[in-house]
Design a protein around this motif. Structure first.
Motif, short mmCIF file in Angstrom:
data_model
loop_
_atom_site.label_atom_id
_atom_site.label_comp_id
_atom_site.label_asym_id
_atom_site.label_seq_id
_atom_site.Cartn_x
_atom_site.Cartn_y
_atom_site.Cartn_z
N PRO A 173 -13.36 -63.61 -38.19
CA PRO A 173 -12.94 -64.22 -39.45
C PRO A 173 -13.79 -63.71 -40.61
CG PRO A 173 -14.35 -65.73 -38.25
CD PRO A 173 -14.15 -64.54 -37.35
N HIS A 174 -13.26 -63.84 -41.82
CA HIS A 174 -13.98 -63.39 -43.00
C HIS A 174 -14.79 -64.50 -43.64
CE1 HIS A 174 -14.99 -61.78 -46.87
NE2 HIS A 174 -14.06 -62.44 -47.51
N SER A 175 -14.23 -65.71 -43.66
CA SER A 175 -14.89 -66.82 -44.35
C SER A 175 -15.34 -67.88 -43.35
CB SER A 175 -13.93 -67.46 -45.36
OG SER A 175 -12.88 -68.10 -44.69
N SER A 176 -16.13 -68.78 -43.83
CA SER A 176 -16.64 -69.85 -42.96
C SER A 176 -15.53 -70.79 -42.50
CB SER A 176 -17.71 -70.64 -43.70
OG SER A 176 -17.20 -71.18 -44.90
N SER A 177 -14.42 -70.81 -43.22
CA SER A 177 -13.30 -71.65 -42.80
C SER A 177 -12.62 -71.09 -41.56
CB SER A 177 -12.27 -71.79 -43.93
OG SER A 177 -11.74 -70.53 -44.29
N GLY A 178 -12.83 -69.78 -41.31
CA GLY A 178 -12.40 -69.19 -40.05
C GLY A 178 -10.92 -68.96 -39.90
N ASP A 179 -10.20 -68.78 -41.02
CA ASP A 179 -8.75 -68.62 -40.89
C ASP A 179 -8.20 -67.37 -41.56
OD1 ASP A 179 -9.16 -69.30 -43.48
OD2 ASP A 179 -7.74 -70.98 -43.53
N ASP A 180 -9.05 -66.37 -41.79
CA ASP A 180 -8.56 -65.17 -42.44
C ASP A 180 -9.32 -63.94 -41.95
OD1 ASP A 180 -11.00 -65.65 -43.57
OD2 ASP A 180 -10.32 -65.69 -45.64
N CYS A 181 -8.85 -62.76 -42.40
CA CYS A 181 -9.55 -61.53 -42.05
C CYS A 181 -9.81 -60.72 -43.32
CB CYS A 181 -8.77 -60.72 -41.02
SG CYS A 181 -7.35 -59.82 -41.66
N MET A 182 -10.63 -59.70 -43.21
CA MET A 182 -11.07 -58.92 -44.34
C MET A 182 -10.81 -57.44 -44.09
SD MET A 182 -12.60 -58.79 -47.30
CE MET A 182 -13.47 -57.60 -48.34
N CYS A 183 -10.24 -56.74 -45.07
CA CYS A 183 -10.09 -55.29 -44.99
C CYS A 183 -11.42 -54.64 -45.39
CB CYS A 183 -8.96 -54.81 -45.90
SG CYS A 183 -8.72 -53.02 -45.86
N LEU A 213 -4.00 -61.11 -37.11
CA LEU A 213 -2.91 -60.17 -36.84
C LEU A 213 -1.84 -60.24 -37.92
CD1 LEU A 213 -2.50 -60.56 -32.97
CD2 LEU A 213 -3.04 -58.42 -34.17
N MET A 214 -1.49 -61.45 -38.33
CA MET A 214 -0.45 -61.61 -39.36
C MET A 214 -0.87 -60.97 -40.68
SD MET A 214 2.14 -62.98 -37.94
CE MET A 214 3.11 -63.39 -39.39
N GLN A 215 -2.15 -61.05 -41.01
CA GLN A 215 -2.62 -60.45 -42.26
C GLN A 215 -2.57 -58.92 -42.19
OE1 GLN A 215 -6.14 -63.50 -43.17
NE2 GLN A 215 -5.68 -62.16 -44.89
N VAL A 216 -2.85 -58.36 -41.03
CA VAL A 216 -2.77 -56.91 -40.88
C VAL A 216 -1.30 -56.45 -40.95
CG1 VAL A 216 -3.28 -54.92 -39.41
CG2 VAL A 216 -4.90 -56.82 -39.56
N ILE A 217 -0.39 -57.23 -40.37
CA ILE A 217 1.03 -56.92 -40.47
C ILE A 217 1.45 -56.91 -41.94
CG2 ILE A 217 3.37 -57.71 -39.91
CD1 ILE A 217 2.06 -59.01 -37.37
N ASP A 218 0.97 -57.90 -42.69
CA ASP A 218 1.27 -57.97 -44.12
C ASP A 218 0.69 -56.76 -44.85
OD1 ASP A 218 2.24 -59.47 -46.51
OD2 ASP A 218 0.12 -59.52 -47.00
N PHE A 219 -0.49 -56.32 -44.44
CA PHE A 219 -1.13 -55.14 -45.02
C PHE A 219 -0.24 -53.92 -44.83
CE2 PHE A 219 -3.93 -51.44 -44.52
CZ PHE A 219 -4.73 -51.53 -45.65
N TYR A 220 0.30 -53.77 -43.64
CA TYR A 220 1.24 -52.67 -43.38
C TYR A 220 2.46 -52.78 -44.29
CZ TYR A 220 -0.42 -50.09 -39.25
OH TYR A 220 -1.09 -49.24 -38.39
N GLY A 221 2.99 -53.99 -44.44
CA GLY A 221 4.19 -54.19 -45.24
C GLY A 221 4.00 -53.82 -46.70
N LYS A 222 2.78 -53.98 -47.18
CA LYS A 222 2.48 -53.65 -48.57
C LYS A 222 1.94 -52.23 -48.72
CE LYS A 222 1.42 -58.41 -49.91
NZ LYS A 222 0.35 -59.34 -50.34
N GLY A 223 1.75 -51.53 -47.60
CA GLY A 223 1.16 -50.19 -47.67
C GLY A 223 -0.30 -50.24 -48.07
N GLY A 224 -0.94 -51.37 -47.82
CA GLY A 224 -2.31 -51.58 -48.30
C GLY A 224 -2.27 -52.79 -49.22
N TYR A 225 -3.38 -53.34 -49.57
CA TYR A 225 -3.40 -54.54 -50.39
C TYR A 225 -2.79 -54.27 -51.77
CZ TYR A 225 -6.22 -57.06 -47.04
OH TYR A 225 -6.67 -57.70 -45.91
#
Length: 242
Positions: A173-183, A213-225
């Motif tokens: 996880p990226h934050s202390s809340s533990g529900d996201d990832c970081m590029c 995983l869902m955030q990385v899929i979204d990253f692919y969909g946008k071609g990057g952030y």
């Protein structure tokens, strides 16, 4: 061709099921491979083994559980094997339409040799993107040196291909809340900047594999952030992409 390579050492314990997320990735034309990494004296739990296998199965990819010393070689082999498998599946569909054959093995020997040469060529020349998703939960801290080595060796291996090969690196996880990832590293075909990734990782206690995983899929969909892109076949004819 598009892949997510998840490197983890434990079960997801926050958010949506990673198996559901991997199935979604597959529906978007992204193969999910999973490597479970253990220290040299560690054994994987049954639950961990099952989850790793289930994620890869849902994502149409491969799974392996290895010790640290085997990680680099395993990452390279899985990535290349997935490329070949993807091309074979696409070619088999074309064979079905053109020759009525379900597999390469059903072709006459002279045709079979031609098709095998085409597969080999596409395996080296097709464009490839691999998003590395690193579990940065607290238990992974002793294994990060092996992860860093595996990323470096994978990039060197991909640079030997004649087709364009790019990697992006994420951790969760990226934050202390533990529900996201970081590029940590956007799409690149060189090693510049990679050495600064691992030392900066802040290890957390949770393992939100599904949301990551869902955030990385979204990253692919946008071609990057922040960059919207069309869905591409990346050099493979037909409508099948990885």
């Amino acid at each position: 061709m598009r892949q997510i390579l998840l490197i983890t050492d434990g079960c997801s314990n926050v958010g949506m099921s990673p198996v559901v997320a991997a199935a979604h990735a597959r529906s978007e034309g992204i193969t999910v491979n999973v490597v479970g990494v253990l220290d040299n004296n560690e054994e994987a739990s049954m639950a961990g083994r099952e989850e790793i296998a289930d994620i890869a199965r849902a994502g149409g990819g491969l799974s392996r559980i290895v010790h640290e010393r085997q990680l680099s070689q395993t990452v390279q082999l899985m990535t290349r094997k997935t490329v070949v498998t993807t091309i074979q599946q696409a070619v088999n569909r074309e064979l079905k339409q053109v020759f009525g054959a379900d597999a390469i093995e059903e072709l006459p020997p002279e045709k079979r040799g031609q098709v095998v040469r085409v597969i080999d060529d596409l395996g080296e020349t097709s464009d490839l993107k691999v998003a590395l998703l690193i579990d940065a939960s607290a238990s992974m801290k002793p294994k990060l040196a092996a992860v860093e080595e595996a990323i470096r060796d994978l990039m060197l291996s991909l640079q030997a291909r004649s087709g364009r090969s790019e990697i992006a690196v994420f951790h969760f996880p990226h934050s202390s809340s533990g529900d996201d990832c970081m590029c940590d590293l956007d799409w690149t075909d060189n090693l510049t900047g990679m050495r600064s990734i691992i030392p900066k990782l802040q290890m957390r206690g949770t393992t939100p594999t599904g949301p990551a995983l869902m955030q990385v899929i979204d990253f692919y969909g946008k071609g990057g952030y922040g960059r919207t892109t069309r869905r591409e076949t990346d050099g493979i004819s037909g409508d099948y992409v990885v």
